[in-house]
Design a protein around this motif. Structure first.
Motif, short mmCIF file in Angstrom:
data_model
loop_
_atom_site.label_atom_id
_atom_site.label_comp_id
_atom_site.label_asym_id
_atom_site.label_seq_id
_atom_site.Cartn_x
_atom_site.Cartn_y
_atom_site.Cartn_z
N GLY A 183 0.89 -1.33 -0.11
CA GLY A 183 0.02 -0.03 -0.06
C GLY A 183 0.87 1.19 -0.23
N ASN A 184 2.20 1.13 0.20
CA ASN A 184 2.99 2.37 0.29
C ASN A 184 4.35 1.98 -0.45
N PRO A 185 4.36 1.59 -1.67
CA PRO A 185 5.58 0.74 -2.33
C PRO A 185 6.80 1.60 -2.26
N GLY A 186 7.03 2.78 -2.17
CA GLY A 186 8.16 3.46 -2.04
C GLY A 186 8.70 3.47 -0.79
N LYS A 187 8.08 2.84 0.31
CA LYS A 187 8.63 3.28 1.55
C LYS A 187 9.77 2.33 1.95
N GLY A 188 9.96 1.11 1.45
CA GLY A 188 11.06 0.22 1.75
C GLY A 188 12.10 0.69 1.05
N LEU A 189 12.09 1.30 0.06
CA LEU A 189 13.30 1.83 -0.69
C LEU A 189 13.88 2.98 0.18
N SER A 190 12.94 3.80 0.29
CA SER A 190 13.21 5.04 1.51
C SER A 190 13.80 4.42 2.67
N LEU A 191 13.54 3.70 3.18
CA LEU A 191 13.91 3.27 4.65
C LEU A 191 15.54 2.79 4.38
N TYR A 192 15.62 2.08 3.35
CA TYR A 192 16.93 1.47 2.91
C TYR A 192 17.91 2.55 2.66
N ILE A 193 17.66 3.49 1.86
CA ILE A 193 18.51 4.56 1.71
C ILE A 193 19.04 5.29 2.80
N LYS A 194 18.05 5.46 3.75
CA LYS A 194 18.14 6.24 4.77
C LYS A 194 19.25 5.32 5.80
N ASP A 195 19.12 4.09 6.05
CA ASP A 195 19.99 3.35 6.60
C ASP A 195 19.61 1.83 6.38
N VAL B 222 16.78 -16.31 6.23
CA VAL B 222 16.10 -15.21 6.68
C VAL B 222 16.53 -14.84 8.24
N LEU B 223 16.72 -13.66 8.29
CA LEU B 223 17.29 -13.18 9.53
C LEU B 223 16.17 -12.84 10.48
N ASP B 224 16.43 -13.87 11.75
CA ASP B 224 15.56 -13.70 12.79
C ASP B 224 15.22 -12.42 13.45
N GLY B 225 13.85 -11.93 13.71
CA GLY B 225 13.89 -10.49 14.00
C GLY B 225 13.84 -9.29 13.22
N GLY B 226 14.54 -9.70 12.23
CA GLY B 226 14.63 -8.65 11.09
C GLY B 226 15.35 -7.34 11.41
N TYR B 227 15.37 -6.39 10.92
CA TYR B 227 16.11 -4.91 10.95
C TYR B 227 15.85 -4.41 12.36
N SER B 228 14.70 -4.41 12.91
CA SER B 228 14.51 -4.20 14.41
C SER B 228 15.41 -4.59 15.24
N LYS B 229 15.70 -6.03 15.20
CA LYS B 229 16.52 -6.83 16.15
C LYS B 229 17.80 -6.28 16.08
N TRP B 230 18.27 -6.15 14.71
CA TRP B 230 19.60 -5.84 14.39
C TRP B 230 19.92 -4.43 14.83
N VAL B 231 19.25 -3.48 14.84
CA VAL B 231 19.34 -2.11 15.35
C VAL B 231 19.32 -2.36 16.79
N GLU B 232 18.44 -3.09 17.65
CA GLU B 232 18.14 -3.24 18.86
C GLU B 232 19.69 -3.70 19.46
N LYS B 233 20.10 -4.45 18.90
CA LYS B 233 21.49 -5.19 19.35
C LYS B 233 22.76 -4.04 19.11
N GLY B 234 22.49 -2.91 18.28
CA GLY B 234 23.49 -1.94 18.38
C GLY B 234 24.52 -2.31 17.43
N TYR B 235 24.11 -3.37 16.39
CA TYR B 235 24.83 -3.79 15.28
C TYR B 235 25.04 -2.68 14.04
N PRO B 236 26.16 -2.70 13.30
CA PRO B 236 26.53 -1.61 12.49
C PRO B 236 25.42 -1.52 11.35
N ILE B 237 25.01 -0.21 11.02
CA ILE B 237 24.03 0.27 9.97
C ILE B 237 24.80 1.27 9.16
N SER B 238 24.35 1.42 7.97
CA SER B 238 25.03 2.44 6.96
C SER B 238 24.10 2.94 6.07
#
Length: 283
Positions: A29-41, A117-133
């Motif tokens: 329903g918001n097809p551009g949002k995923g790419l926008s989130l990816y570009i952000k980090d 597939v990554l368990d817990g997804g992106y939120s879990k990765w960020v929650e653990k403080g692992y590197p984003i870019s």
């Protein structure tokens, strides 16, 4: 689990050149949002695949809302992402694994075994403080190798045959209110394919979007034998994929995705529709 990896597992291997990370975030329903989130980090080094631009081709009269992608283009992008036969591919999203599971299924269909597939997804990765870019990676191109597995895919005619011969089972992966026809917010007809059992895909995960244990998954499907013919569908061949992963984890070896799913089924005016609660019996 053989198809799911933890954020700790990925963090330990993030600099491994044989590991490729794929960001599959997408919002229906918001097809551009995923790419926008990816570009952000995104996870360091992750390459973006869009559900509708990369993992599907445009909708036609039949085939459902998310048909198979044009395989030549999809394979070209996999090659551009640096994926070959030796690459371990880890897909993630932030939608409970639904989009990542679609990517997982596509690679399995193309014959690539080392996909997770990554368990817990992106939120879990960020929650653990692992590197984003925010840096967009530019990997060295490799040649993705294809060995299509047609036994993983079925079409509307095979579904009709299952119904007529009672030679297998249909699993509907949508929420109960859509299955029963009480509420349909996406497709133009409500209900389910006659004879289908309702196994909501979100019952594969817990409230933290982490996969349930093997024992919990086994309890969900304990009424079925591992060699039973099972066809899994949803609205458009996306949220069915987590159920397929769960069945694969449990050793079910005769499972197919009805990729067109409900949106394909109702594109044929003569196809029957059932409404209300489940009435089918397990043989």
């Amino acid at each position: 689990m053989k198809n799911i990896v933890t954020v700790d597992w990925l963090h330990e291997r993030l600099e491994d050149p044989s590991v490729c990370v794929i960001d599959c975030r997408f919002e229906l329903g918001n097809p551009g949002k995923g790419l926008s989130l990816y570009i952000k980090d995104h996870i360091n080094g992750a390459f973006y695949f869009d559900l509708e631009k990369d993992m599907s081709k445009p909708r036609e009269k039949h085939g459902g809302r998310h048909p198979l992608p044009v395989l030549e283009r999809f394979i070209d992008k996999l090659s551009a992402a640096g994926i070959d036969a030796h690459t371990k591919v880890v897909a993630y999203d932030d939608q409970g694994g639904m989009m990542a599971a679609r990517f997982w299924w596509l690679l399995k269909y193309l014959g690539h075994e080392n996909v997770y597939v990554l368990d817990g997804g992106y939120s879990k990765w960020v929650e653990k403080g692992y590197p984003i870019s925010e840096e967009i990676p530019s990997p060295s191109r490799k040649q993705f190798q294809v060995n299509i597995r047609p036994e993983l895919l079925c079409n509307v005619d095979e579904v009709k045959n299952i119904i007529a011969t009672k030679s297998g089972y249909l699993f509907d992966s949508r929420a109960e209110e859509r299955y029963t026809g009480q509420k349909e917010t996406i497709d133009h007809k409500a209900g389910h394919i006659p004879g289908a059992f309702n196994y909501f895909w979100k019952d594969c995960i817990n409230e933290k979007n982490e996969w349930k244990s093997i024992d919990q998954l086994r309890e969900r499907f304990q009424a079925f034998k591992q060699d039973d013919q099972i066809i899994v569908y949803c609205g458009s061949g996306v949220s069915a994929c987590p159920n397929i992963i769960a069945l694969d984890e449990l050793g079910y070896n005769n499972v197919k995705l009805y990729l067109g799913s409900w949106s394909d089924w109702i594109s044929y005016e003569d196809n029957p529709i059932a409404v209300g609660p489940q009435h089918s019996e397990i043989k």
